[in-house]
Design an enzyme around this catalytic site. Structure first.
Site, PDB file in Angstrom:
ATOM      1  N   ASP A 430      -6.125  -4.160   2.079  1.00 17.49           N
ATOM      2  CA  ASP A 430      -7.421  -3.569   2.011  1.00 17.49           C
ATOM      3  C   ASP A 430      -7.566  -2.475   2.948  1.00 17.49           C
ATOM      4  O   ASP A 430      -6.782  -2.256   3.880  1.00 17.49           O
ATOM      5  CB  ASP A 430      -8.299  -4.975   2.555  1.00 17.49           C
ATOM      6  CG  ASP A 430      -9.857  -4.788   2.320  1.00 17.49           C
ATOM      7  OD1 ASP A 430     -10.144  -4.064   1.797  1.00 17.49           O
ATOM      8  OD2 ASP A 430     -10.467  -5.504   3.337  1.00 17.49           O
ATOM      9  N   GLU A 433      -8.101   3.360   2.256  1.00 21.66           N
ATOM     10  CA  GLU A 433      -8.647   4.314   1.717  1.00 21.66           C
ATOM     11  C   GLU A 433      -8.223   5.797   2.639  1.00 21.66           C
ATOM     12  O   GLU A 433      -8.110   6.813   2.123  1.00 21.66           O
ATOM     13  CB  GLU A 433     -10.313   4.518   1.656  1.00 21.66           C
ATOM     14  CG  GLU A 433     -10.790   3.675   0.472  1.00 21.66           C
ATOM     15  CD  GLU A 433     -10.526   2.015   0.754  1.00 21.66           C
ATOM     16  OE1 GLU A 433     -10.757   1.737   1.954  1.00 21.66           O
ATOM     17  OE2 GLU A 433     -10.226   1.230  -0.102  1.00 21.66           O
ATOM     18  N   ASP A 511     -15.422  -4.032  -3.613  1.00 26.38           N
ATOM     19  CA  ASP A 511     -16.605  -4.749  -3.233  1.00 26.38           C
ATOM     20  C   ASP A 511     -17.724  -4.862  -4.123  1.00 26.38           C
ATOM     21  O   ASP A 511     -18.677  -4.106  -4.126  1.00 26.38           O
ATOM     22  CB  ASP A 511     -17.161  -4.402  -1.755  1.00 26.38           C
ATOM     23  CG  ASP A 511     -16.066  -4.767  -0.795  1.00 26.38           C
ATOM     24  OD1 ASP A 511     -15.219  -5.760  -0.837  1.00 26.38           O
ATOM     25  OD2 ASP A 511     -16.334  -4.162   0.348  1.00 26.38           O
TER      26      ASP A 511
HETATM   27  O1  MIG Z   1     -14.954  -4.379   5.583  1.00 25.37           O
HETATM   28  O2  MIG Z   1     -11.387  -8.587   4.903  1.00 25.37           O
HETATM   29  O3  MIG Z   1     -12.891  -5.442   0.036  1.00 25.37           O
HETATM   30  O4  MIG Z   1     -12.418  -8.122  -0.293  1.00 25.37           O
HETATM   31  O5  MIG Z   1     -13.179  -9.879   1.877  1.00 25.37           O
HETATM   32  C1  MIG Z   1     -14.628  -5.558   4.557  1.00 25.37           C
HETATM   33  C2  MIG Z   1     -12.873  -8.824   4.437  1.00 25.37           C
HETATM   34  C3  MIG Z   1     -13.412  -5.828   4.998  1.00 25.37           C
HETATM   35  C4  MIG Z   1     -13.364  -5.632   2.268  1.00 25.37           C
HETATM   36  C5  MIG Z   1     -12.560  -6.181   1.144  1.00 25.37           C
HETATM   37  C6  MIG Z   1     -13.035  -7.672   0.869  1.00 25.37           C
HETATM   38  C7  MIG Z   1     -12.660  -8.302   1.845  1.00 25.37           C
HETATM   39  C8  MIG Z   1     -13.358  -7.874   3.220  1.00 25.37           C
HETATM   40  N1  MIG Z   1     -13.077  -6.490   3.463  1.00 25.37           N
END
Ligand code: MIG
Length: 845
Positions: A430, A433, A511
């Site tokens: 996650d 980017e 998201d």
């Molecule tokens: O800033 O880990 O897209 O799937 O549950 C949010 C918490 C961070 C973004 C991900 C999402 C995940 C969430 N993450």
């Protein structure tokens, strides 16, 4: 320098103070979507006017002297050419997205005249106009497949450091691809597309920058397809006939002008080539194709309770996800004891796999091993002044691994033992980017653009590296499996991609939001991902941000059960306006029943789904396929955004509008379509209206298909596969090659798999069934094929050579009796139990 660092720190703290309370109190509907700084349009009045001064022949193409610049045209295959325009003396470019660099150049000829130069292969002519410089691709009949646009003042070159290319647009030309894109339309003609990987929480149909950058698209005109891959990792822009119907163009904020041109004419050929250049996905472990359940903020107990509830309610499930909650204050590669215990408990329950999230940001904490090691070894991304960049994410102030370095990728891979040793089976990347909680100013939710990666004598500036950050993290994560689980198939799920990341990871589309528009958008989004080499794709079922109501969830699980990657996942309660779970039973008994029905269908279709993935590993074919992939001769399919093929034989037409209980379905021409629910047959080439009450998603099977299915299991490897049901719809001839392997190890790579070809022929008074073993190198547990013939008449006898098949009265009896058959008069379905060892033709009269 010290001052500016201090200022930065104050800014960080100040911004954090602003962001953190906001993100926990605002409801998702009002939160603004993060986007990068404003676009930098190309100044069309400043385009380069290049012309060819001289031509030099190369072994695999030509080099052109363009005065200030040079062009290389390299022939990689009969239908594939690489074009580069560089500044004089500069080298050509190959990004880390590319998987294949060595090509066997086919025979080609060159013809040089005063005005033009032509390179010809067996399939393609590449004609270069010398003044002004421009390229035209034609097929062997002289049809123009694609050509540079001369009307803009310059066809290709650099404007203020920005490489660009202008192409003529035909009025009949349509565009697909570009990876993960927002919008409700599958066809991207008329769109302005941008690539700059962005943490776009709660994006909408109009959000331009999402998480991935796939600078590849396909053009389709006069039923013929070509592909262009702009191999540039900088922020890139594609104006797809958005400014004029006469041309489209693409450009980037920096880097070199490099693109690959590939000719179909089949859409499938283009995708095959593109995934040869950037790599094909590998066979996924079968368990990854089961259902996944996830929530940000599950307590440790909830993880095992939810898993147990699935079993109690007999709703199939393979995998629970561990979101950031399991870490010790969001320090990557750490655990809190309670989640470690939950994992242990989960893994002691039959049939559960576990996936752990992993973020790139490493908490700045002098007492934390990962931070110490990274700091000691100079592993962090850097500010322009050479100091490590520190920015806030979930753990607070953090450093960011520089994944461009092999040593960092190795180190990152190595640390996964912390997760694997506790029983984690797959990794979820996650925030790659990379997302940084600093908005506005020089940040825009990521690092400053002048940050750098790599080495001081070989810097890669953030502007170049940004779109590759997640790609390299995915490779490091993939390598973790190679290192720690050498004979297991890796499973990496990522939010961020560049072209080629499909060879390391599956994609989820970030998201999304629990609303109808997102359910609608997920379909063209996945189809275009599929048209860009990303077959293993899925959206958070039910929507991530906000919460769905019962109807929306019911419709979403119908679509979700057929996603290549099927995971229910939702946002933490802190950000939701209502208390609402997103487990199948959270909406009451009716929706639970609907959910169970469709999830069970997925598990029944597992052999078919697994084979669709196998196909993708060889051809780049999407699993969730746009209709145009199959029916490019039928222009009615070109703009369809709400129907698609699931594998080669099933067409889904889900209901994606609130309150709707019937819908129109276009049936592509040239085929007969069987309504999967009613078994009613329809001719293709027409639009029909079908009933679709809440419990029904319209599905159509293409006639002359065989769909391999099996019994419902509670998890994918609950039972050995002993009985394969061949769900067959035959007018004259159906064929299917069934692939089987151990579904988890890498043994298939050394040839340990089976392939069996089934042929069902429907002649006047006889249906025949044949099986032919094509490859047998895996010890299968199969003992029986249940040939299920839909919409057929009652037979008088069934026989294979001198083996007479016995008529029995129930389906159970067919399964229990070797060489038997059962005819269900009500549904006009015939079931024949054929032993695997039956080598003779089974004749049904
Ligand atoms: O800033 O880990 O897209 O799937 O549950 C949010 C918490 C961070 C973004 C991900 C999402 C995940 C969430 N993450």
């Amino acid at each position: 320098m010290k001052n500016s660092k201090q200022l930065l720190r104050v800014f960080v703290i100040f911004t954090l103070a602003l962001i953190l309370p906001l993100s926990t109190t605002l409801t998702t509907a009002t939160a603004a979507v993060t986007q990068p700084e404003a676009d930098t349009p190309l100044k069309k009045e400043n385009l380069q006017k290049l012309s060819v001064k001289s031509v030099e022949k190369l072994d695999d193409g030509v080099k052109l002297d363009l005065g200030t610049n040079e062009a290389y045209i390299r022939v990689f295959a009969d239908d594939l050419v690489k074009i580069s325009v560089v500044k004089k003396g500069e080298k050509e470019y190959t990004s880390r997205g590319i998987a294949k660099t060595e090509w066997k150049t086919p025979k080609f000829s060159t013809k040089d005249s005063k005005d033009r130069l032509t390179l010809s292969t067996k399939e393609l002519n590449v004609t270069i106009k010398k003044t002004p410089f421009g390229i035209k691709f034609t097929d062997k009949k002289g049809n123009v497949i694609n050509e540079d646009y001369m009307g803009a003042g310059g066809t290709s070159g650099y404007e203020d450091g920005k490489p660009y290319v202008f192409k003529k647009t035909d009025k009949n030309e349509d565009f697909y691809g570009f990876g993960e894109q927002s919008g409700l339309e599958f066809n991207k003609r008329g769109k302005s597309i941008g690539h700059w990987n962005t943490d776009a929480y709660s994006y909408t149909k109009d959000t331009k920058y999402l998480y991935t950058s796939i600078p590849f698209f396909m053009g389709l005109k006069n039923e013929k397809a070509y592909g262009i891959f702009f191999d540039n990792t900088h922020r890139s822009y594609f104006e797809m006939a958005s400014e004029s119907d006469d041309y489209y163009y693409f450009y980037a904020n920096g880097g070199k002008l490099t693109y690959y041109f590939m000719y179909g004419p089949e859409v499938s050929d283009v995708l095959d080539r593109y995934t040869e250049i950037t790599g094909k996905m590998e066979m996924p472990a079968e368990w990854t194709l089961g259902l996944h359940q996830s929530k940000w903020g599950y307590t440790a107990d909830e993880i095992t309770d939810v898993a147990q509830t699935y079993r109690d309610k007999e709703i199939p499930l393979d995998t629970m996800h561990f979101d950031i909650d399991y870490m010790d204050e969001y320090r990557v590669f750490t655990w809190t004891q309670e989640y470690k215990d939950a994992l242990k408990k989960l893994k002691s329950m039959p049939g559960f796999k576990a996936i752990a999230i992993n973020d790139p940001a490493v908490k700045q904490d002098e007492n934390y091993r990962i931070y110490q090691e990274g700091t000691k070894n100079d592993f962090w991304a850097k500010n322009a002044d050479g100091t490590p960049f520190i920015g806030p994410v979930w753990p607070g102030d953090s450093a960011f691994p520089d994944f461009s370095k092999q040593e960092v990728r190795d180190w990152w891979a190595k640390n996964h033992d912390v997760l694997f040793d506790e029983g984690i089976d797959g990794i979820w990347n996650d925030m790659n980017e990379p997302a940084v909680f600093l908005d506005g100013g020089i940040y825009n939710h990521t690092m400053p653009l002048d940050n750098y990666f790599g080495y001081d004598d070989n810097k890669i500036i953030h502007t170049e590296y940004h779109n590759l950050y997640g790609h390299d993290e995915a490779e490091a994560t993939y390598d973790a499996f190679k290192m720690h689980k050498p004979n297991e198939r890796p499973f990496v799920l990522t939010r961020d991609m560049f072209s080629g990341t499909q060879r390391f990871a599956a994609l989820w589309t970030g998201d999304n939001v629990s609303n109808w528009e997102h359910l609608q958008m997920s379909i063209p989004m996945n189809m275009n991902a599929g048209m860009s080499g990303i077959s293993f794709v899925g959206n958070d079922i039910g929507g991530f941000a906000s919460r769905p109501d019962a109807e929306l969830f019911a419709r979403w699980i119908q679509v979700g059960a057929f996603l290549p990657f099927a995971r229910i996942h939702y946002d933490s309660d802190a950000k939701a306006a209502v208390k609402q779970g997103q487990e199948p039973w959270a909406f009451g008994p009716e929706v639970e029943k609907i959910s169970k029905k469709y999830i069970e269908m997925r598990y029944q279709l597992l052999p078919y789904l697994y084979n669709a993935f196998q196909d993708s590993t060889e051809t780049g074919k999407p699993v969730q396929q746009p209709l145009v992939y199959h029916f490019q001769e039928d222009p009615n399919t070109y703009d369809i955004s709400d129907q698609y093929m699931f594998g080669d034989s099933m067409m889904l037409a889900p209901v994606i509008n609130e309150g709707q209980t019937s819908r129109e379905v276009y049936l592509p021409e040239g085929e007969t379509w069987v309504d999967f629910n009613s078994k009613v047959e329809h001719k293709g080439g027409q639009t029909i209206t079908v009933a679709a009450p809440l419990e029904t998603m319209p599905i159509f099977v293409k006639k002359n298909s065989i769909i391999p299915t099996r019994e419902v299991q509670q998890y994918t490897d609950q039972n050995e596969l002993t009985n394969l049901t061949l769900d067959t719809y035959v007018t004259d001839k159906s064929e299917y090659t069934f692939y089987e392997d151990d579904a988890k190890s890498l043994d298939y790579q050394s040839g340990k798999f089976n392939e069996t070809k089934f042929t069902v022929v429907n002649k006047k008074n006889e249906i025949t069934f044949d099986q032919k073993v094509l490859k047998q190198n895996f010890k299968s547990d199969l003992t029986q094929y249940t040939l299920k013939l839909n919409n057929v008449n009652q037979p008088k006898k069934v026989q294979a050579a001198n083996h007479k098949y016995k008529a029995v009265n129930t389906l159970e009896a067919v399964n229990a009796t070797k060489r038997s058959y059962f005819y269900d008069t009500k549904t006009k379905t015939l079931y024949v139990s054929v032993p695997v060892e039956e080598k003779r033709t089974v004749k049904i009269k």
